[in-house]
Motif scaffolding. Structure first.
Motif, PDB file in Angstrom:
ATOM      1  N   SER A   1       0.752  -1.202  -0.061  1.00 57.73           N
ATOM      2  CA  SER A   1       0.059  -0.037   0.046  1.00 57.73           C
ATOM      3  C   SER A   1       0.749   1.225   0.003  1.00 57.73           C
ATOM      4  N   VAL A   2       2.119   1.282   0.131  1.00 57.87           N
ATOM      5  CA  VAL A   2       2.996   2.379   0.255  1.00 57.87           C
ATOM      6  C   VAL A   2       3.311   2.821  -1.203  1.00 57.87           C
ATOM      7  N   LYS A   3       3.188   4.011  -1.484  1.00 60.33           N
ATOM      8  CA  LYS A   3       3.221   4.712  -2.908  1.00 60.33           C
ATOM      9  C   LYS A   3       4.700   5.277  -2.961  1.00 60.33           C
ATOM     10  N   PHE A   4       5.141   5.202  -4.135  1.00 57.92           N
ATOM     11  CA  PHE A   4       6.559   5.910  -4.253  1.00 57.92           C
ATOM     12  C   PHE A   4       6.640   7.280  -3.800  1.00 57.92           C
ATOM     13  N   GLU A   5       5.730   8.128  -3.947  1.00 59.14           N
ATOM     14  CA  GLU A   5       5.949   9.472  -3.571  1.00 59.14           C
ATOM     15  C   GLU A   5       5.697   9.775  -2.264  1.00 59.14           C
ATOM     16  N   ASN A   6       5.402   8.535  -1.499  1.00 55.07           N
ATOM     17  CA  ASN A   6       5.023   8.636  -0.134  1.00 55.07           C
ATOM     18  C   ASN A   6       6.384   8.301   0.844  1.00 55.07           C
ATOM     19  N   VAL A   7       7.364   7.883   0.425  1.00 45.19           N
ATOM     20  CA  VAL A   7       8.494   7.421   1.254  1.00 45.19           C
ATOM     21  C   VAL A   7       9.227   8.764   2.087  1.00 45.19           C
ATOM     22  N   ILE A   8       8.972   8.694   3.185  1.00 45.03           N
ATOM     23  CA  ILE A   8       9.092   9.589   4.097  1.00 45.03           C
ATOM     24  C   ILE A   8      10.256   9.535   5.132  1.00 45.03           C
ATOM     25  N   ALA A   9      11.368  10.192   5.335  1.00 42.85           N
ATOM     26  CA  ALA A   9      12.481   9.916   6.534  1.00 42.85           C
ATOM     27  C   ALA A   9      11.900  10.725   7.523  1.00 42.85           C
ATOM     28  N   SER A  10      11.919  10.250   8.708  1.00 41.17           N
ATOM     29  CA  SER A  10      11.671  11.219  10.009  1.00 41.17           C
ATOM     30  C   SER A  10      12.655  11.146  10.965  1.00 41.17           C
ATOM     31  N   VAL A  11      12.685  12.288  11.817  1.00 39.34           N
ATOM     32  CA  VAL A  11      13.388  12.028  13.148  1.00 39.34           C
ATOM     33  C   VAL A  11      12.424  12.642  14.285  1.00 39.34           C
ATOM     34  N   THR A  12      12.815  12.120  15.217  1.00 41.92           N
ATOM     35  CA  THR A  12      11.752  12.280  16.532  1.00 41.92           C
ATOM     36  C   THR A  12      11.898  13.705  16.969  1.00 41.92           C
ATOM     37  N   ALA A  13      13.161  14.082  17.024  1.00 43.85           N
ATOM     38  CA  ALA A  13      13.628  15.662  17.567  1.00 43.85           C
ATOM     39  C   ALA A  13      14.601  16.240  16.667  1.00 43.85           C
ATOM     40  N   SER A  14      14.577  17.473  16.505  1.00 45.89           N
ATOM     41  CA  SER A  14      15.329  18.383  15.826  1.00 45.89           C
ATOM     42  C   SER A  14      16.882  18.076  16.301  1.00 45.89           C
ATOM     43  N   GLY A  15      17.960  17.802  15.595  1.00 41.70           N
ATOM     44  CA  GLY A  15      19.270  17.672  16.089  1.00 41.70           C
ATOM     45  C   GLY A  15      19.656  16.156  16.106  1.00 41.70           C
ATOM     46  N   ASN A  16      18.503  15.577  15.647  1.00 37.12           N
ATOM     47  CA  ASN A  16      18.913  14.148  15.460  1.00 37.12           C
ATOM     48  C   ASN A  16      19.434  13.622  14.177  1.00 37.12           C
ATOM     49  N   GLU A  17      19.232  14.611  13.371  1.00 35.34           N
ATOM     50  CA  GLU A  17      19.617  14.492  11.728  1.00 35.34           C
ATOM     51  C   GLU A  17      21.077  13.920  11.652  1.00 35.34           C
ATOM     52  N   SER A  18      21.328  13.310  10.528  1.00 34.22           N
ATOM     53  CA  SER A  18      22.571  12.889  10.190  1.00 34.22           C
ATOM     54  C   SER A  18      22.462  12.942   8.569  1.00 34.22           C
ATOM     55  N   GLU A  19      23.334  12.924   7.774  1.00 28.86           N
ATOM     56  CA  GLU A  19      23.261  12.556   6.244  1.00 28.86           C
ATOM     57  C   GLU A  19      22.417  11.517   5.953  1.00 28.86           C
ATOM     58  N   ILE A  20      21.518  11.741   5.019  1.00 26.30           N
ATOM     59  CA  ILE A  20      20.688  10.696   4.079  1.00 26.30           C
ATOM     60  C   ILE A  20      20.812  11.097   2.681  1.00 26.30           C
ATOM     61  N   PHE A  21      20.976  10.027   1.881  1.00 26.23           N
ATOM     62  CA  PHE A  21      20.898  10.479   0.435  1.00 26.23           C
ATOM     63  C   PHE A  21      19.940   9.313  -0.073  1.00 26.23           C
ATOM     64  N   SER A  22      19.399  10.101  -1.339  1.00 18.36           N
ATOM     65  CA  SER A  22      18.503   9.305  -2.037  1.00 18.36           C
ATOM     66  C   SER A  22      18.490   9.810  -3.652  1.00 18.36           C
TER      67      SER A  22
END
Length: 358
Positions: free
Chosen positions: A133-154
């Motif tokens: 049921s997951v559509k191509f345009e709905n692939v979302i990466a999430s963090v629970t709190a700002s400051g937890n981000e690191s590099e992510i590529f796609s």
């Protein structure tokens, strides 16, 4: 009036399309196999492995986990998840790998979109659980709190898989986060008769989700965030200025009496940035508002694969640039002077948008 230049730097791909473009695959009659050719923009340079923190303008990456998600079209418009392929043996510094799908995982004939995602295996992003049921345009990466981000590529590509199952699909992965860095020196212990305790760089809004197909940040609530929040009173004082935060444990070398910090941020639109010195109870002693190079706009966009820098730090492990190129020497913003400081560009980033703080 004090002006300091701020640079937003991003990688120009000489032969590649933008992160929003579909790569036209080189489709050949591979006998029964789909072959993925995956590349990551900016292989690891000789900078320090800082992962979530940002300590220089070096275009490094720490990708160790790469997956390709196959989405098949059911009606020439909508694409739904069909299968996930793990690209094995992708290690830190890898910039290209070819992966042939095994016969046991052969895809049925059809119209596909393939989304490649590269991550640090220890990052704090979450992706949706894949199902039909997951559509191509709905692939979302999430963090629970700002400051937890690191590099992510796609990156993604479209391809038609034939009845024989053969195709060669080239996908280029590009960062879906931005980098923000602040580098300052000569932060005074007291200013205008008030004791300086905090140095802060604050953005008035952040996002905690990024769409991995479009590269757009998703706003769930307006939330201010301190990109840099240094308690200066933990540092010795030399000649009336704070001696600087100690990052030697991370292999970072700085000029004397300097403060350095930075993070990756998910893209966000229409934000303001404020640099300030504050007392122990948060009272403003002095603030500078970030503006664009014209000095007229105080709101702008933090964009994926762009690098925003207050002060110049080309490399984490040295204060000098390449031999014969003094323009890459460290140039932190001097908070005691009243001069214009122009941000020069790191060789790893190829375009600069000038902003100022005032």
């Amino acid at each position: 009036m004090k002006y300091f230049m701020m640079g937003a730097v991003f990688t120009m791909l000489m032969t590649a399309c933008s992160s929003e473009d579909e790569v036209t695959p080189d489709v050949e009659g591979y006998d029964g196999n789909v072959v993925f050719e995956i590349s990551a923009v900016n292989k690891l340079s000789d900078g320090k492995d800082t992962k979530g923190a940002v300590y220089s303008q070096e275009a490094t990456q720490n990708v160790t986990d790469v997956k390709v998600y196959a989405f098949v079209s059911t009606d020439a418009t909508n694409y739904y998840w069909a299968k996930t392929f793990t690209i094995s043996d992708w290690t830190v510094g890898t910039s290209f790998k070819r992966y042939a799908v095994a016969d046991a995982d052969k895809l049925p004939a059809g119209d596909y979109k393939f989304l490649a995602v590269g991550r640090d295996a220890s990052d704090m992003f979450t992706l949706p659980a894949m199902s039909g049921s997951v559509k191509f345009e709905n692939v979302i990466a999430s963090v629970t709190a700002s400051g937890n981000e690191s590099e992510i590529f796609s990156g993604f590509a479209a391809a038609e898989v034939s009845d024989k199952g053969g195709a060669r699909v080239s996908i280029e992965m590009i960062r879906k986060v931005a980098g923000v860095l602040g580098y300052f020196k000569n932060v005074p212990q007291t200013l205008d008769g008030q004791a300086v305790k905090y140095l802060r760089l604050t953005v008035n809004n952040v996002n905690q989700q990024v769409n991995l197909t479009s590269g757009s940040g998703i706003n769930t609530a307006v939330t201010p965030f301190r990109i840099i929040d240094l308690d200066l009173t933990t540092q010795p004082v030399v000649g009336g200025v704070y001696s600087g935060n100690d990052l030697s444990g991370a292999g970072v070398v700085k000029v004397p009496n300097s403060q350095l910090g930075g993070l990756f941020l998910i893209p966000v639109s229409g934000v303001t940035l404020t640099l300030g010195l504050y007392t122990a109870d948060g009272t403003v002693i002095k603030e500078w508002v970030v503006k664009d190079s014209s000095g007229n706009l105080t709101t702008f966009d933090i964009q994926a694969n762009h690098f925003y820098s207050l002060g110049m730090k080309a490399k984490a492990n040295t204060t000098t640039g390449e031999p014969g190129d003094p323009g890459d020497d460290d140039a932190p913003v001097d908070l005691l002077t009243d001069q214009n400081i122009v941000i020069t560009i790191s060789p790893a980033w190829e375009l600069i948008h000038n902003l100022v703080i005032q």
